[in-house]
Each structure stands twice: as structure tokens, then as C-alpha cells.
Design a protein around this motif. Structure first.
Motif, PDB file in Angstrom:
ATOM      1  N   VAL A  56       2.015  40.918  65.813  1.00  0.00           N
ATOM      2  CA  VAL A  56       1.606  42.146  66.494  1.00  0.00           C
ATOM      3  C   VAL A  56       2.835  42.957  66.909  1.00  0.00           C
ATOM      4  O   VAL A  56       2.846  44.188  66.799  1.00  0.00           O
ATOM      5  CB  VAL A  56       0.732  41.820  67.716  1.00  0.00           C
ATOM      6  CG1 VAL A  56       0.412  43.082  68.509  1.00  0.00           C
ATOM      7  CG2 VAL A  56      -0.568  41.145  67.274  1.00  0.00           C
ATOM      8  N   THR A  65       3.105  43.371  73.879  1.00  0.00           N
ATOM      9  CA  THR A  65       1.985  42.481  73.575  1.00  0.00           C
ATOM     10  C   THR A  65       1.724  41.579  74.776  1.00  0.00           C
ATOM     11  O   THR A  65       2.653  41.185  75.483  1.00  0.00           O
ATOM     12  CB  THR A  65       2.263  41.646  72.308  1.00  0.00           C
ATOM     13  OG1 THR A  65       1.096  40.878  71.988  1.00  0.00           O
ATOM     14  CG2 THR A  65       3.442  40.703  72.482  1.00  0.00           C
ATOM     15  N   LYS A 121      -0.793  45.835  73.316  1.00  0.00           N
ATOM     16  CA  LYS A 121      -1.769  44.864  72.812  1.00  0.00           C
ATOM     17  C   LYS A 121      -2.436  44.229  74.027  1.00  0.00           C
ATOM     18  O   LYS A 121      -1.799  43.536  74.808  1.00  0.00           O
ATOM     19  CB  LYS A 121      -1.077  43.797  71.972  1.00  0.00           C
ATOM     20  CG  LYS A 121      -1.875  42.507  71.733  1.00  0.00           C
ATOM     21  CD  LYS A 121      -3.101  42.721  70.877  1.00  0.00           C
ATOM     22  CE  LYS A 121      -3.770  41.380  70.560  1.00  0.00           C
ATOM     23  NZ  LYS A 121      -4.359  40.732  71.775  1.00  0.00           N
TER      24      LYS A 121
END
Length: 405
Positions: free
Chosen positions: A51, A59, A27
Motif C-alpha cells: 500500500v 498507512t 489508508k
């Protein structure tokens, strides 16, 4: 005799410095707009937890400023001991979902809104910012040394907070990137002129981070390949800088990007240019700036899948030991597979995960899955109050403009 190298699939585990990611999907950093008191909130934790639960390997938390004047705007997180407890709660939540956590650290430089932070914006020289109607100040050699050291301090804070990696921001004409750009950096001292001089700020920040955290956590960088403006930093110089970074072993991976936040922001965000929505959501001073100068600053670049691939391959041609992350127009398994086949080690997504935080899990379950992101870029202006995709059903009633505008 050994056969030809088989490219890994994007869903195979991968090492990144001292850590192993469960897959090769990251991410990418996007402003979250969820730290109104300069510290972690439950909303920020939930953002990254969602996420992580959606299947990414790692992330990235953005934007973790290394100094208070290095924030893009007031109310933004900056790295200091008081931030550690909240950051630890965030990394624990991400780890509980099986993903790694990365902190993007950097100094906003000329991108900082000094009207919001209450502190001068610093850059290579004095420069008028039409978005804030204020001038940036020329950073002194003492400022430059302090900011480099602050990167090392921020990396230690990230390590203490449980982060698996730090990403040093060397893009988008933030502090280090503004020094790289001949269009912005007109200094005549040891930080201007030749690429070797202009790169000192970036290299010193990376050295400070590596010196402070060693190999205990992964160190990555977001590196601009070009500014997208005449006379700016361009790919030929980015190739030289990437080679220097690689040769010195300063980072474990480079995520390759383009664009200039103050001069040409849509050069990275290909797709629609939501000028009206940007003006509507910005603080009063910036709103006036957008209305006056937006049509000159905010250009439109058509979207296409993998829009940075060919340029990133030029960087790849000179990098021998450092892993590379492809960013830009990656929204489905076909794009991810192309990146792997072309020799990239990781892929990064941003807007597609704002639209569908569980997209990675959905692709893993069904290879024909395509992102619902339409590249309208109306997520961009929402970072001033809570970054989100305006097309997600749960945004209804939370936006100051109609979702179907």
C-alpha cells in the motif's frame, strides 16, 4: 486584500502534528488477519509495504490492541515490548516506500471474541453476545483505569517501534464507544447517564496517550458519529464530544466514522451484505451465531459516493483547531477533490485499496481513474484468515468459497 481561500489538492503535502505527509490520502485501518502468533509477520509487512508503494501518504496498521483481552480475537497483535522488533521492521519497510506509518490502538471491549482470546470480554455492563453465546462482563473502575493507562503504554510502544502516528479507536462500539452509547451503557455510576459521564472512558484514553507521547508523534482518533441503532450514540452528542476533544487539544486529527460492530456492522460498510460468506469463514461459534442471528444483525445499506460527507460536515461545524479526515465512499479524484473543497484536510480509503493497492499512484498518473471496487464487501469476512479483495486474481485458490459466488 486577500482573495478567497483556495482548497489544497489531495496530492499536496500536509502537516499532521509533528510530521508531514507526502499527500493527503490515508489508508484507513482494516483488520489484516496476518498476526497468527500475536506478533508481526512477513505477510503483514508485505501488506503495508504494498500500500505504501502504491502512493498513500500514510498507512494504518490495525488492530493493535492495548491489552490481551482487548483483542477482537485470539492470534491478534497486542502492544507489548515483544512486539517492537517486528513492528520496527514494518515501519522501516513503509518508510522506505516514502509513506508514514500509523498504529491504530484500542480495546475491543464487547466486540472481543472471548471464546477465541480465552479472556472475558469487558463492557459497560453484563450483556449477551449472540455471536459468541457468552456474556460480557461489566468493567470495574479498576478495569477502566487500567485500560486507559494501557492506551498510553501502547502509544509509547508505537513510538519505540518507529510509528509516526497513533490512532485511538473510539468507534464501532468497541470499549470506549460502547460506553458512549446509551443503547449499551446502562450504568448508574460516574461512567453512565450523562454524556459527560459516558465520555470519560474515551477522553481518559486520549489523555493518557497525549500525556505519554506529547507532540513527539501525531495523535489521531477514529470517532463514531453515530451507532446506527435506535437509542444509540447519535450525531448531536458526537458534535459535543468532538468539540471537547478539539478544545482540549487531545488529537491532531479525527477520522469520522459510523456504525456498531456488534449491533449494526453494515451501517459503515455500505453495499452488499455477504452473510453467507461471513458465516462460511468465521470460527465455529461465530458461524453458528451468524446463521442464527445474521439476518437480524446484518442489514443492507445502498452504497453511494461520499456517503458520510453531510454527517461529517456537522462535526466540522464545531471543530476549530483539529484536522478532519473524511472516510466513506472515496474512490476517485472527484471525490477527493470534493472533500478538499468542502474543507476536509485528509481523505481515507480502505476497501478500494484492498482491491487496488496502487490506486493512488494510478489516480496521480491519470485523473480519470476510477476504482475497480464494486462494494460487494466480500473482503469483510476474509479478515479471519488474511484480509483481501476476493476479486484480485492472486486470491484464486486461497478462498474457501468461489470468488464469483
Amino acid at each position: 486584500m486577500a482573495g478567497p481561500r483556495t482548497a489544497p489538492t489531495v496530492f499536496t503535502p500536509a502537516t499532521l502534528g509533528p510530521i508531514t505527509l507526502r499527500n493527503r490520502i490515508i489508508k484507513a485501518a482494516t483488520f489484516e488477519g496476518r498476526t497468527p502468533g500475536d506478533l508481526v509477520t512477513d505477510e503483514l509487512i508485505a501488506f503495508h509495504e504494498e500500500v505504501a508503494a502504491g502512493g498513500v501518504g500514510m498507512t494504518t496498521v490495525a488492530y493493535c490492541a492495548v491489552a490481551p483481552e482487548g483483542r477482537t480475537q485470539g492470534g491478534q497483535l497486542w502492544m507489548r515490548p515483544e512486539a517492537v522488533p517486528g513492528l520496527r521492521r514494518l515501519t522501516d519497510a513503509v518508510h522506505a516506500q516514502g509513506a508514514a506509518a500509523q498504529a491504530q490502538i484500542g480495546h475491543a471491549g464487547i466486540v472481543a471474541d472471548s471464546t477465541s482470546t480465552g479472556r472475558p470480554a469487558l463492557g459497560p455492563g453484563r450483556r449477551f453476545n449472540p455471536m459468541t453465546f457468552r456474556f460480557t462482563q461489566a468493567a470495574t473502575t479498576a478495569d477502566i483505569a487500567r485500560i486507559a493507562a494501557a492506551h498510553g503504554d501502547a502509544a509509547v510502544i508505537a513510538e519505540e517501534s518507529g510509528f509516526d502516528a497513533v490512532e485511538v479507536h473510539l468507534g464501532h462500539n468497541y470499549f470506549a464507544s460502547s460506553f458512549l452509547s446509551p443503547a449499551i451503557n446502562r450504568r448508574t455510576d460516574g461512567f453512565g447517564g450523562s454524556l459527560e459521564n459516558r465520555a470519560r472512558v474515551a477522553l481518559d484514553a486520549l489523555r493518557a496517550v497525549r500525556e505519554r507521547v506529547g507532540d513527539r508523534i501525531a495523535v489521531t482518533t477514529k470517532l463514531s458519529m453515530d451507532d446506527g441503532v435506535p437509542g444509540g450514540f447519535w450525531t448531536d452528542e458526537a458534535m459535543v464530544l468532538a468539540e471537547w476533544i478539539d478544545r482540549e487539544g487531545l488529537v491532531d486529527a479525527m477520522e469520522l466514522t459510523v456504525g456498531s460492530s456488534p449491533l449494526n456492522p453494515m451501517y459503515l460498510f455500505r453495499g452488499d451484505a455477504p452473510v453467507r460468506e461471513m458465516a462460511e469463514l468465521m470460527p465455529p461459534v461465530r458461524k453458528a451465531g451468524i446463521r442464527m442471528f445474521g439476518k437480524y444483525k446484518i442489514k443492507h445499506y445502498p452504497y453511494r459516493p461520499l456517503f458520510l460527507l453531510e454527517q461529517a460536515e456537522q462535526i466540522k461545524s464545531v471543530v476549530e483547531n483539529t484536522k478532519l479526515t473524511l472516510l466513506g465512499g472515496i474512490t476517485d479524484l472527484d471525490g477527493m477533490t470534493t472533500a478538499m473543497d468542502r474543507g476536509f484536510d485528509f481523505v481515507a480509503m480502505a476497501r478500494a485499496l484492498l482491491r487496488e493497492p496502487d490506486l493512488v499512484n494510478r489516480i496521480a498518473a491519470d485523473a480519470s481513474t476510477h476504482s475497480l471496487c464494486i462494494h460487494c464487501n466480500r473482503c469483510m469476512p476474509t479478515n479471519f484468515f488474511n484480509t483481501r479483495c476476493v476479486l484480485r486474481p492472486e486470491t484464486v485458490g486461497l478462498l474457501p468459497f468461489p470468488a464469483d459466488a
